[in-house]
Design a protein around this motif. Sequence first.
Motif, short mmCIF file in Angstrom:
data_model
loop_
_atom_site.label_atom_id
_atom_site.label_comp_id
_atom_site.label_asym_id
_atom_site.label_seq_id
_atom_site.Cartn_x
_atom_site.Cartn_y
_atom_site.Cartn_z
N ILE A 47 4.30 -6.77 -2.10
CA ILE A 47 4.06 -5.70 -1.14
C ILE A 47 3.71 -6.28 0.23
O ILE A 47 4.24 -5.87 1.27
CB ILE A 47 2.93 -4.76 -1.62
N GLU A 48 2.82 -7.26 0.24
CA GLU A 48 2.42 -7.89 1.51
C GLU A 48 3.58 -8.64 2.14
O GLU A 48 3.70 -8.69 3.37
CB GLU A 48 1.23 -8.82 1.28
N LYS A 51 5.72 -6.06 3.85
CA LYS A 51 5.05 -5.58 5.06
C LYS A 51 5.11 -6.62 6.18
O LYS A 51 5.32 -6.28 7.35
CB LYS A 51 3.58 -5.24 4.75
N GLU A 183 7.37 0.88 -6.54
CA GLU A 183 6.10 0.54 -5.90
C GLU A 183 6.31 0.15 -4.44
O GLU A 183 5.56 0.57 -3.55
CB GLU A 183 5.42 -0.59 -6.66
N LYS A 186 7.14 3.25 -2.44
CA LYS A 186 5.96 4.09 -2.23
C LYS A 186 5.03 3.50 -1.18
O LYS A 186 4.53 4.21 -0.30
CB LYS A 186 5.22 4.28 -3.55
N GLU A 187 4.79 2.18 -1.26
CA GLU A 187 3.82 1.54 -0.37
C GLU A 187 4.40 1.24 1.01
O GLU A 187 3.66 1.25 2.00
CB GLU A 187 3.33 0.23 -1.00
N CYS A 188 5.70 1.00 1.08
CA CYS A 188 6.30 0.55 2.35
C CYS A 188 7.35 1.51 2.90
O CYS A 188 7.78 1.34 4.05
CB CYS A 188 6.94 -0.83 2.16
#
Length: 255
Positions: A47-48, A51, A183, A186-188
């Motif tokens: 995820i990071e 981002k 995931e 959803k997060e990004c």
Amino acid sequence: MNQNENRNQTEESRHCFWRKDIVSESGQSYKRLAVQTHFVQRGESYIELVKRYVLPVFQPGDILSISEKVITMCQNNIVEKKDVHLGFWAKTLSKFASSNSYGVAMDQPYKLQLAINLCGLPRILLATFCSAVTKPFGIHGVFYKVAGHGIAGIDGFYPGSSFELYHDIALLNPIEPDRVCNEIQKECGVDCMIVDANDLNVELLGKSDTLKQIPNQELCSMIKDNPAGQEDELTPFILIRKKTDSVENAENASA
């Protein structure tokens, strides 16, 4: 040769990428942007990574193709060479296995031993027999189809890699790739897929639910020439962008 050499390398939002050639699928043209990262270590957050490297160059409508290797590294789903103990069958059968230029194949004894560990010796012997019988007829890939258990996706034990870590580890397939894609979406907010790609073919391992309306074959064809490269390019993220006149004009104006 590094596939990304002699490309138009640009700098955008302090993140380097290469502008790739355009491909067409179903009458639509696409531009692929290969986003370069640092060498991702075991246990990092995907995820990071998205981002940090993808979002600064992402545009609405882009599709993100992710190399399975980077997800596997983040999940730490690997096997160390020191934990793979060579046996008689791996040493013997590897002598008769075919090699290729697309990565380490079953002619590497440690990779074959890992396959035996994952599948069991009877299945590997059956896969070897089926492969030997069908190969004279020009049928390839039978060994991996019969063996199953995701061994076609095993990467690593690369003695020629410039990254020393890859000499002594093997990367297995990502765990729950669809869940990972959802995931990330959803997060990004990025529609994405996870692929196992080389210069020979592309296999789609997972995709976000937001891409369910697009057939897997169509998604794979968008990166059928493996724009991520086959060497040590450090470009595990490929942004796929529809080519339109407005996009071209905007990019030309900022160039």
